[in-house]
Design a protein around this motif. Structure first.
Motif, short mmCIF file in Angstrom:
data_model
loop_
_atom_site.label_atom_id
_atom_site.label_comp_id
_atom_site.label_asym_id
_atom_site.label_seq_id
_atom_site.Cartn_x
_atom_site.Cartn_y
_atom_site.Cartn_z
N VAL A 1 0.85 -1.19 0.00
CA VAL A 1 0.00 0.00 0.00
C VAL A 1 0.89 1.24 0.00
O VAL A 1 1.53 1.55 1.01
N PRO A 2 0.96 1.97 -1.12
CA PRO A 2 1.79 3.19 -1.15
C PRO A 2 1.23 4.25 -0.23
O PRO A 2 0.03 4.29 0.06
N ALA A 3 2.10 5.15 0.22
CA ALA A 3 1.70 6.18 1.18
C ALA A 3 0.60 7.07 0.62
O ALA A 3 -0.30 7.49 1.37
N ASP A 4 0.63 7.37 -0.68
CA ASP A 4 -0.39 8.26 -1.22
C ASP A 4 -1.78 7.63 -1.17
O ASP A 4 -2.79 8.32 -1.05
N ARG A 5 -1.85 6.30 -1.21
CA ARG A 5 -3.16 5.64 -1.06
C ARG A 5 -3.65 5.80 0.37
O ARG A 5 -4.85 6.00 0.59
N LEU A 6 -2.75 5.71 1.35
CA LEU A 6 -3.15 5.88 2.74
C LEU A 6 -3.79 7.25 2.96
O LEU A 6 -4.79 7.37 3.67
N VAL A 7 -3.22 8.28 2.33
CA VAL A 7 -3.77 9.64 2.46
C VAL A 7 -5.10 9.74 1.72
O VAL A 7 -6.09 10.27 2.25
N ALA A 8 -5.14 9.24 0.49
CA ALA A 8 -6.35 9.35 -0.34
C ALA A 8 -7.53 8.61 0.28
O ALA A 8 -8.69 8.99 0.08
N GLU A 9 -7.26 7.56 1.05
CA GLU A 9 -8.33 6.76 1.63
C GLU A 9 -8.79 7.27 2.99
O GLU A 9 -9.60 6.61 3.65
N MET A 10 -8.30 8.44 3.41
CA MET A 10 -8.74 9.00 4.68
C MET A 10 -10.09 9.71 4.53
O MET A 10 -10.21 10.92 4.66
N VAL A 11 -11.09 8.91 4.19
CA VAL A 11 -12.48 9.35 4.04
C VAL A 11 -13.34 8.29 4.74
O VAL A 11 -12.88 7.19 5.02
N ALA B 1 -18.89 10.14 11.05
CA ALA B 1 -18.94 10.26 9.59
C ALA B 1 -19.93 11.33 9.16
O ALA B 1 -19.69 12.06 8.19
N SER B 2 -21.05 11.45 9.87
CA SER B 2 -22.02 12.50 9.56
C SER B 2 -21.41 13.88 9.74
O SER B 2 -21.67 14.79 8.95
N LEU B 3 -20.60 14.03 10.79
CA LEU B 3 -19.90 15.29 11.00
C LEU B 3 -18.97 15.60 9.83
O LEU B 3 -18.92 16.73 9.35
N TRP B 4 -18.25 14.59 9.38
CA TRP B 4 -17.35 14.78 8.22
C TRP B 4 -18.14 15.24 7.00
O TRP B 4 -17.75 16.19 6.32
N HIS B 5 -19.26 14.59 6.74
CA HIS B 5 -20.08 14.96 5.57
C HIS B 5 -20.69 16.35 5.73
O HIS B 5 -20.83 17.08 4.75
N ALA B 6 -21.06 16.71 6.95
CA ALA B 6 -21.76 17.99 7.18
C ALA B 6 -20.82 19.18 7.22
O ALA B 6 -21.26 20.32 7.05
N THR B 7 -19.54 18.95 7.44
CA THR B 7 -18.59 20.07 7.53
C THR B 7 -18.43 20.73 6.16
O THR B 7 -18.08 20.06 5.18
N PRO B 8 -18.70 22.01 6.06
CA PRO B 8 -18.68 22.71 4.75
C PRO B 8 -17.25 22.99 4.29
O PRO B 8 -16.74 24.10 4.41
N ALA B 9 -16.62 21.97 3.76
CA ALA B 9 -15.26 22.13 3.26
C ALA B 9 -15.04 21.13 2.13
O ALA B 9 -15.73 20.10 2.04
N ASP B 10 -14.10 21.44 1.26
CA ASP B 10 -13.71 20.52 0.20
C ASP B 10 -13.30 19.19 0.83
O ASP B 10 -12.58 19.17 1.84
N PRO B 11 -13.73 18.05 0.27
CA PRO B 11 -13.33 16.75 0.83
C PRO B 11 -11.82 16.60 0.97
O PRO B 11 -11.35 15.87 1.87
N ALA B 12 -11.06 17.28 0.12
CA ALA B 12 -9.61 17.19 0.21
C ALA B 12 -9.07 17.88 1.45
O ALA B 12 -7.91 17.69 1.82
N LEU B 13 -9.91 18.69 2.12
CA LEU B 13 -9.50 19.40 3.32
C LEU B 13 -10.12 18.79 4.58
O LEU B 13 -10.11 19.40 5.64
N LYS B 14 -10.66 17.57 4.43
CA LYS B 14 -11.20 16.84 5.57
C LYS B 14 -10.58 15.44 5.56
O LYS B 14 -10.44 14.84 4.50
N ALA B 15 -10.21 14.94 6.73
CA ALA B 15 -9.62 13.61 6.82
C ALA B 15 -10.38 12.78 7.84
O ALA B 15 -10.80 13.28 8.89
N PHE B 16 -10.55 11.50 7.54
CA PHE B 16 -11.29 10.57 8.40
C PHE B 16 -10.53 9.26 8.42
O PHE B 16 -10.23 8.68 7.37
N GLY B 17 -10.18 8.79 9.61
CA GLY B 17 -9.50 7.51 9.71
C GLY B 17 -9.53 7.00 11.13
O GLY B 17 -9.84 7.74 12.07
#
Length: 361
Positions: free
Chosen positions: A26-36, A114-130
Motif C-alpha cells: 500500500v503506497p503512502a499516497d493511497r493511505l492519504v487518499a483513503e482518509m475518508v 462520519a455524519s460530522l465529516w459529511h456535514a462540515t462545509p469544506a472541500d473533501p480534500a481538506l477533511k480527513a477521516f481515519g
C-alpha cells in the motif's frame, strides 16, 4: 447499504480467493487518499441517525455535532506550505478545538463521526477521516513532519476508535494533535474511553500523565449512552455452519474468499495492519473454517483490526467452528483491551448475520 448480490450463483464453480495468499503493498499516497469515511458510512448523515428515544444523550449529540459542523464553515488557512509568507501566525484556540464522542460499542458513534465529516462545509480534500490505527500507520509511512505538513491544511480531522495501546503512541499522537491544533485544524474523535482515562489498564498510564492530559485538553467530551444498535431488537446471531457448507458457499459465491482460521491468524502476523484494508480488496464475502479461540493478545489485536476493516467494507463473514463470542478468553475480555474485543465480537456477529443470505436454501 451495499449493492452486492453475492448470493447469485456463478456460471460455473470457481476456485475461491484466499486472504492467506495476499500480501498487498500500500503506497503512502493511497493511505492519504483513503482518509475518508469507509463504504459502510459513505451515505450516512445526521438525519439518518436513529436515536434511541430512551437515551436523551443521543439526540443531544446530534444537536451538538450539527452546531460544531456549522462552526467550521469560516475562513481557514489554505494549507501547509501555502500560507502567506508574512501572515501572522494564528493564535492557539483558548478552549478545546474538538469533540470527543464517548460511549459503549454500537451506540452509533462512527455514524455520527462520519455524519460530522459529511456535514462540515469544506472541500473533501481538506477533511480527513481515519481510525486511530490508520493515523499512526500514516505517520509510520510518511514520517512525523510530513504527516504534520500533509494534515495542517485540513479543516477537520476525524479519528475513529481512539485508543492508546502503548507509551510510544501516547507521545506520538499527543505531539501530532498539538501541532495540528496549533495550525487551526479542528478535531473529532470516538472511543469507548474518556480522554482522561486513555491508556488505563494497558501500560503505566501514570508515567505518561502529562501527555494524556495534553490530549484530553484538545477535546470537549460528549457522552453517548445506549445499547448496541447492532443487536437492538434483532434475533440471536446465527450459529456457525459446518465446514462443508462454508466451503461449498465459498466455491459458489463469486468473489468469496476461503481460509482456515488458524492459518489466517498466522498470516495476519506477516502483514502490517495498515494493509488489512487492501487485504480485503474486491471481496464479496469471507468464508472461514475451523474458527477457534485466539491464542494470545497480539494475535487478538490483529484480528480486531481485520474485523474493523471487514465491517467498514460491509463484507459478510460465514464461518464454521466456534461462535464469535467465544473467540477471546475471559482474561482478554476482562483486561485492558476488553472494549476492543467486545467491539470486534459485535461487528463480526453483525457480519455473520449479513452472511445468512449467502447459504443455499
Amino acid at each position: 447499504m451495499s449493492t452486492r448480490t453475492p448470493n447469485e450463483a456463478a456460471p460455473a464453480a470457481a476456485t475461491p480467493l484466499s486472504l492467506c495468499s495476499r500480501e498487498p503493498h500500500v503506497p503512502a499516497d493511497r493511505l492519504v487518499a483513503e482518509m475518508v469515511p469507509p463504504p459502510r458510512f459513505d451515505s450516512v448523515r445526521f438525519d439518518t441517525y436513529l436515536p434511541d428515544p430512551n437515551q436523551p444523550s443521543q439526540c443531544e449529540a446530534v444537536k451538538v455535532l450539527s452546531g460544531f459542523a456549522e462552526g467550521l464553515g469560516g475562513a481557514h488557512a489554505t494549507g501547509a506550505g501555502r500560507r502567506r509568507w508574512f501572515a501572522r501566525k494564528p493564535a492557539a484556540p483558548a478552549g478545546p478545538r474538538g469533540v470527543y464522542l464517548d460511549g459503549g460499542y454500537g451506540v452509533g458513534k462512527t455514524h455520527l463521526l462520519a455524519s460530522l465529516w459529511h456535514a462540515t462545509p469544506a472541500d473533501p480534500a481538506l477533511k480527513a477521516f481515519g481510525t486511530f490505527v490508520e493515523l499512526t500507520n500514516l505517520v509510520g509511512a510518511l514520517g512525523f513532519q510530513k504527516t504534520v505538513q500533509t494534515l495542517s491544511g485540513h479543516r477537520l480531522l476525524c479519528i475513529d476508535e481512539f485508543e492508546l495501546d502503548d507509551p510510544g503512541d501516547t507521545v506520538l499522537v499527543s505531539s501530532l494533535l498539538g501541532k495540528l491544533v496549533e495550525a487551526g485544524v479542528a478535531l473529532a474523535a470516538t472511543s469507548n474511553t474518556l480522554p482522561g482515562k486513555l491508556g488505563e489498564g494497558r501500560f503505566a498510564a501514570a508515567d505518561f500523565l502529562r501527555e494524556i492530559q495534553g490530549l484530553s485538553a484538545h477535546f470537549r467530551p460528549l457522552r453517548i449512552d445506549g445499547e448496541d444498535y447492532r443487536h437492538r431488537g434483532l434475533p440471536e446471531a446465527p450459529a456457525p455452519r459446518s465446514d462443508q457448507v462454508v466451503t461449498e458457499t465459498a466455491y459458489r459465491v463469486p468473489g468469496a474468499s476461503l481460509d482456515d482460521f488458524p492459518h489466517l491468524l498466522e498470516h495476519l502476523a506477516r502483514v502490517h495492519p495498515s494493509r488489512y484494508g487492501a487485504l480485503t480488496d474486491d471481496l464479496s464475502a469471507v468464508c472461514l473454517t475451523d474458527v477457534g479461540p485466539v491464542p494470545d493478545q497480539s494475535t487478538a489485536l490483529r484480528l480486531v483490526v481485520l474485523a474493523d476493516r471487514l465491517y467498514d467494507r460491509e463484507i459478510p463473514v460465514l464461518a464454521s467452528g466456534l461462535p464469535f463470542d467465544k473467540l477471546f478468553s475471559d482474561e482478554m475480555l476482562n483486561g485492558g483491551y476488553k472494549k476492543k474485543y467486545f467491539r470486534a465480537i459485535s461487528r463480526l456477529t453483525a457480519l455473520a448475520r449479513d452472511a445468512k443470505g449467502l447459504v443455499a436454501q
